[in-house]
Every structure is written in C-alpha cells, then in structure tokens.
Design an enzyme around this catalytic site. Sequence first.
Site, PDB file in Angstrom:
ATOM      1  N   CYS A  68      29.943  28.201  -5.968  1.00  0.00           N
ATOM      2  CA  CYS A  68      28.628  28.495  -5.380  1.00  0.00           C
ATOM      3  C   CYS A  68      27.537  27.665  -6.067  1.00  0.00           C
ATOM      4  O   CYS A  68      27.488  27.597  -7.292  1.00  0.00           O
ATOM      5  CB  CYS A  68      28.332  29.987  -5.549  1.00  0.00           C
ATOM      6  SG  CYS A  68      26.665  30.433  -5.066  1.00  0.00           S
ATOM      7  N   CYS A  77      25.920  37.684  -7.431  1.00  0.00           N
ATOM      8  CA  CYS A  77      27.309  37.830  -7.920  1.00  0.00           C
ATOM      9  C   CYS A  77      27.322  37.781  -9.448  1.00  0.00           C
ATOM     10  O   CYS A  77      26.434  37.202 -10.063  1.00  0.00           O
ATOM     11  CB  CYS A  77      28.175  36.688  -7.404  1.00  0.00           C
ATOM     12  SG  CYS A  77      28.383  36.683  -5.635  1.00  0.00           S
ATOM     13  N   CYS A 150      25.566  31.963   1.570  1.00  0.00           N
ATOM     14  CA  CYS A 150      26.057  32.874   0.536  1.00  0.00           C
ATOM     15  C   CYS A 150      27.582  32.847   0.559  1.00  0.00           C
ATOM     16  O   CYS A 150      28.200  33.132   1.591  1.00  0.00           O
ATOM     17  CB  CYS A 150      25.542  34.285   0.795  1.00  0.00           C
ATOM     18  SG  CYS A 150      26.302  35.493  -0.284  1.00  0.00           S
ATOM     19  N   TYR A 286      31.003  63.394   2.626  1.00  0.00           N
ATOM     20  CA  TYR A 286      30.339  62.078   2.596  1.00  0.00           C
ATOM     21  C   TYR A 286      31.039  61.159   3.606  1.00  0.00           C
ATOM     22  O   TYR A 286      31.538  60.100   3.249  1.00  0.00           O
ATOM     23  CB  TYR A 286      30.375  61.451   1.202  1.00  0.00           C
ATOM     24  CG  TYR A 286      29.938  62.362   0.090  1.00  0.00           C
ATOM     25  CD1 TYR A 286      28.614  62.389  -0.322  1.00  0.00           C
ATOM     26  CD2 TYR A 286      30.860  63.197  -0.542  1.00  0.00           C
ATOM     27  CE1 TYR A 286      28.206  63.235  -1.349  1.00  0.00           C
ATOM     28  CE2 TYR A 286      30.464  64.047  -1.571  1.00  0.00           C
ATOM     29  CZ  TYR A 286      29.145  64.064  -1.964  1.00  0.00           C
ATOM     30  OH  TYR A 286      28.755  64.897  -2.979  1.00  0.00           O
ATOM     31  N   CYS A 383      32.861  54.289  -5.783  1.00  0.00           N
ATOM     32  CA  CYS A 383      32.481  52.908  -6.088  1.00  0.00           C
ATOM     33  C   CYS A 383      31.867  52.836  -7.484  1.00  0.00           C
ATOM     34  O   CYS A 383      31.272  51.823  -7.846  1.00  0.00           O
ATOM     35  CB  CYS A 383      31.510  52.363  -5.036  1.00  0.00           C
ATOM     36  SG  CYS A 383      30.044  53.375  -4.840  1.00  0.00           S
TER      37      CYS A 383
HETATM   38  C1  LIG Z   1      30.154  55.599  -0.053  1.00  0.00           C
HETATM   39  S1  LIG Z   1      29.584  56.138   1.508  1.00  0.00           S
HETATM   40  C2  LIG Z   1      31.107  56.632   2.243  1.00  0.00           C
HETATM   41  C3  LIG Z   1      31.086  56.808   3.733  1.00  0.00           C
HETATM   42  C4  LIG Z   1      32.433  56.893   4.434  1.00  0.00           C
HETATM   43  N1  LIG Z   1      33.348  57.762   3.745  1.00  0.00           N
HETATM   44  C5  LIG Z   1      33.027  55.509   4.617  1.00  0.00           C
HETATM   45  O1  LIG Z   1      34.064  55.202   4.027  1.00  0.00           O
HETATM   46  O2  LIG Z   1      32.449  54.728   5.385  1.00  0.00           O
HETATM   47  C6  LIG Z   1      28.748  57.609   1.091  1.00  0.00           C
HETATM   48  C7  LIG Z   1      28.138  58.349   2.250  1.00  0.00           C
HETATM   49  O3  LIG Z   1      27.593  59.565   1.756  1.00  0.00           O
HETATM   50  C8  LIG Z   1      26.367  59.827   2.399  1.00  0.00           C
HETATM   51  N2  LIG Z   1      25.659  60.761   1.482  1.00  0.00           N
HETATM   52  C9  LIG Z   1      24.888  60.511   0.417  1.00  0.00           C
HETATM   53  N3  LIG Z   1      24.549  61.647  -0.213  1.00  0.00           N
HETATM   54  C10 LIG Z   1      25.122  62.665   0.482  1.00  0.00           C
HETATM   55  C11 LIG Z   1      25.180  64.088   0.333  1.00  0.00           C
HETATM   56  N4  LIG Z   1      24.564  64.696  -0.683  1.00  0.00           N
HETATM   57  N5  LIG Z   1      25.879  64.785   1.220  1.00  0.00           N
HETATM   58  C12 LIG Z   1      26.515  64.196   2.258  1.00  0.00           C
HETATM   59  N6  LIG Z   1      26.502  62.862   2.465  1.00  0.00           N
HETATM   60  C13 LIG Z   1      25.830  62.101   1.583  1.00  0.00           C
HETATM   61  C14 LIG Z   1      25.759  58.462   2.603  1.00  0.00           C
HETATM   62  O4  LIG Z   1      24.804  58.494   3.649  1.00  0.00           O
HETATM   63  C15 LIG Z   1      26.999  57.630   2.958  1.00  0.00           C
HETATM   64  O5  LIG Z   1      27.241  57.647   4.333  1.00  0.00           O
END
Ligand SMILES: C[S@@+](CC[C@H](N)C(=O)[O-])C[C@H]1O[C@@H](n2cnc3c(N)ncnc32)[C@H](O)[C@@H]1O
EC number: 2.1.1.190
Length: 426
Positions: A68, A77, A150, A286, A383
Amino acid sequence: MENVRLKIIDFDYKGGGVAKLDNKTVFLDGGVIGDVVEAEILEDKKRFFTARVLSVLKDSPYRIKSKCNYSGVCGGCDFLEFDYKEQLKWKREKVTNDLRRIGSIDGEVKDTLGMKTPYYYRNNIQLKVLDGKLGYYKKNTKELVEVSRCIIAKDEINNFIRILRTWKGIKSVDEVSIRENYRGEIMAVFISSKGVKNFNTLLPKIVESNVVSVFENINRNRKVRFGREFKKLYGSDYLNEELLGMKFKLSPRSFFQVNLLQTEKLYNVALKSLKLEKKDRLLDLYCGIGTISLLAADKVKEVVGVEVVEDAVEDARLNAKLNNITNSRFICGKSEDVLHKLYENNSLYFNKIVLDPPRTGLDKSLINTLLKLGADKIAYISCNPSTQSRDLKLLSEDYKVELIQPVDMFCNSVHVENVVLLQRNK
Ligand SMILES: C[S@@+](CC[C@H](N)C(=O)[O-])C[C@H]1O[C@@H](n2cnc3c(N)ncnc32)[C@H](O)[C@@H]1O
C-alpha cells in the site's frame, strides 16, 4: 531524554509496537515484532513510556514490503508490513493471552482461520472528507491522509472513490460510508452536517456505474456515526446480499459483517459448534439483520432474534419472508432488557443461545440473566477478545469452554474475531 535503541517484542491493542526499557513497558507508534528500532521517548510515566519510532535499525524477519502506498502514514491498517502468516499466529496468541490473563481460561485455542489473499476484502469503509479531499485519519490524529485507493477495500468501492474524487459536491460532505455487496453493487451514504450539495452533478456518473443506492444522512453530532434521518437520493432502499446460499436485504443503518468470505467461516463454526437439533429453541442476541437466526432456522424448532436498531429488526423480518422462513421472530430492544423480561415472564425457554455483541461486550445484567436461564450451549462471537474474556470469566461460574476459534475477519489490522462455545456444567 536521549534517543534509545529498542527491540519490538509485541503489539499493543492499537497495533503499535511494544518494547521494554529499564523494566518498564514502552508503547511505540509503529514497528513490527522482531524489529530493532531507534526511538524517541515522548513520555516517561510511572509504569510505562510512550515513544516514536525514528528509524528501523534492523529489520525483523517478519517485516515485509507493504503493498500500500499510504502504509505507515494512513491509520486505516496496522499490519501491512507484518507477514500475514505471523499475523495469524499473533492473533491466536492474543486470544490465548487475553483468555488466560483476563478470563482465567486455559483451553486450547485453535489456529486462526485466515484468508488466502488478505487484500481487497472489505465490503464497507468510512472515508473522512476534509476540504473536498477523501481519506482516512493518520494514526492517532485527526489529520487527513488523502487516498485514491484502499488496498483492503473491494474493487467497486475503489472505483467509486475514483468517481467521488472528481465530484465538486464532495465538499458538502463530512464523511462517506461505502458498501459493496457480493455482486459488486454499491450503496453509499453521504454524511453531512448541512446537507449534500450538487448531487445532480454526480448523478450522471452514478447512473452509468454499479451504484444502486445513495442516501444522505444529516449528522451534527460527530460522536455517533449516523444522525437520525436517512434521505434517499438515488436508487434502492436496500442493498441485496447473499450469504451461505441465503438472500438478505440490508438498509443503510443496519450492521453487516465487513468480510463476506470470513463471515461464512465464522457462522459455520458458531452454528456447527451448537450442534443444532429440531427440538432446539435458539435465541440470537445482537442479531443485526437476522443472518445467524435465519441460517439456523431450518435446523431448529424456533429462533428468536433480539436487536436494538429498529431498521435492522425490520430488515430481519423482511429477510425471513424473503427466504420463506416461518419459525423465526425478531424483537426490537436491548438484549439485556429483552432477556430479563423473557425470563421474568417465564414466557419462553431457550436451550441454545448465540451472543454477538459490539466491542464493549455484554452488559453485566445480561450475564446474570444468562446464568439464571441456564441454556445448555452458548456460542459467544466477539470482535474484542478482551471484553469477551472478561464476560467469560463471569459465565464460567456455570459453563465450561469447549471450543475457541479465532477468525481473521479484519486482515492487516490488529483486530480479531473469536468464537467460543460454552457448555453448561452438568
Ligand atoms: C457485532 S454486530 C452483530 C450482528 C449480527 N449478529 C451479524 O453477524 O451480522 C452487533 C449488533 O448488536 C446490536 N446491538 C448493540 N447493542 C445492543 C444491545 N444492547 N442489544 C441488542 N442489540 C445491540 C448492533 O446494532 C449490531 O447490530
């Protein structure tokens, strides 16, 4: 203080080099593990130093020539000069150390699942705009590094950057979010505090390209990525995605994983580890646009997804219809609140659970409810192995760790995704 000679022995959580000096840790702004560098000490704190790399005196055997042009300047990065195989090993060690140090967990950590080619993989980038120039911030600063391409973003995103660089209206934009789907179509969101100007001069180029959806988002609060309102300027309300043979629609506010190939590996590991059966009731906390829930639906009796972003919940419901899935349900709310209510009302019992929280990890009250609920198996996707380890320490009161699988979702950056399977103690 005079300049010092240091050997880089590790990376910190921001991807900067770590060394030792006078029995104290030194946090540097660069370097690769194994490098010997000349550095200027910037701060001498009680427990650590901070320092700036002035030159590399001896190259590490793991140092590679970056592909890059902006390497070392652009803060996008961290690892472009670090051999990819070593990146994967380092990420495995990072997960091992966090689990041990923070979580008091000693289980075997599998080799990180990597990519064949760790470039041009990102399907979603956010570029800053300053005085009409597009780029990323320089590491640890708010100085813009202008980029024309990028190296970790997918091809059509790079084509769109080229188009945007010729558009005068870009001056009215503060930030642009660009997404590319599995078939090279683009969704763009122009984030602006005052409104997008001269969009009509960009339109002819957009019509000729594979941009399928453009939104304006007015945002005067720089602490959050998006403001409240999305206004469609062009094309479709959604970006269509395909993942493990299923179709998904995605609206501009919704979360979607940034690396499609690695997401398929990640989901396969998590779902396989749960050993899903037809009698299972699965809870997907989530859940975003419902990807994991819907991929699991045909293997279980019922799946319920919980997500805080309303648009994402609507996408999830739409995605269930799109894939003819009738045994899924999606609830909008905070996972900690929804789970508490479900438990208090004694309304539903789930024997298997997926957790996939943002970097901050789980709310403590959610962990308490999970312990009371006592599901048999929990797949915890994260993550951020540090917050994951913190949460696992609390969950290990009733659960034992059966699988630890890091996945390289963010190649060439310091970040790592990790799946942990928990089995309730008998
Ligand atoms: C890492 S992402 C994972 C989404 C999904 N599992 C995927 O693989 O695409 C985390 C998700 O949690 C949501 N989020 C954040 N805080 C939250 C909470 N307190 N309760 C429910 N959802 C939440 C975010 O909007 C996001 O969509």
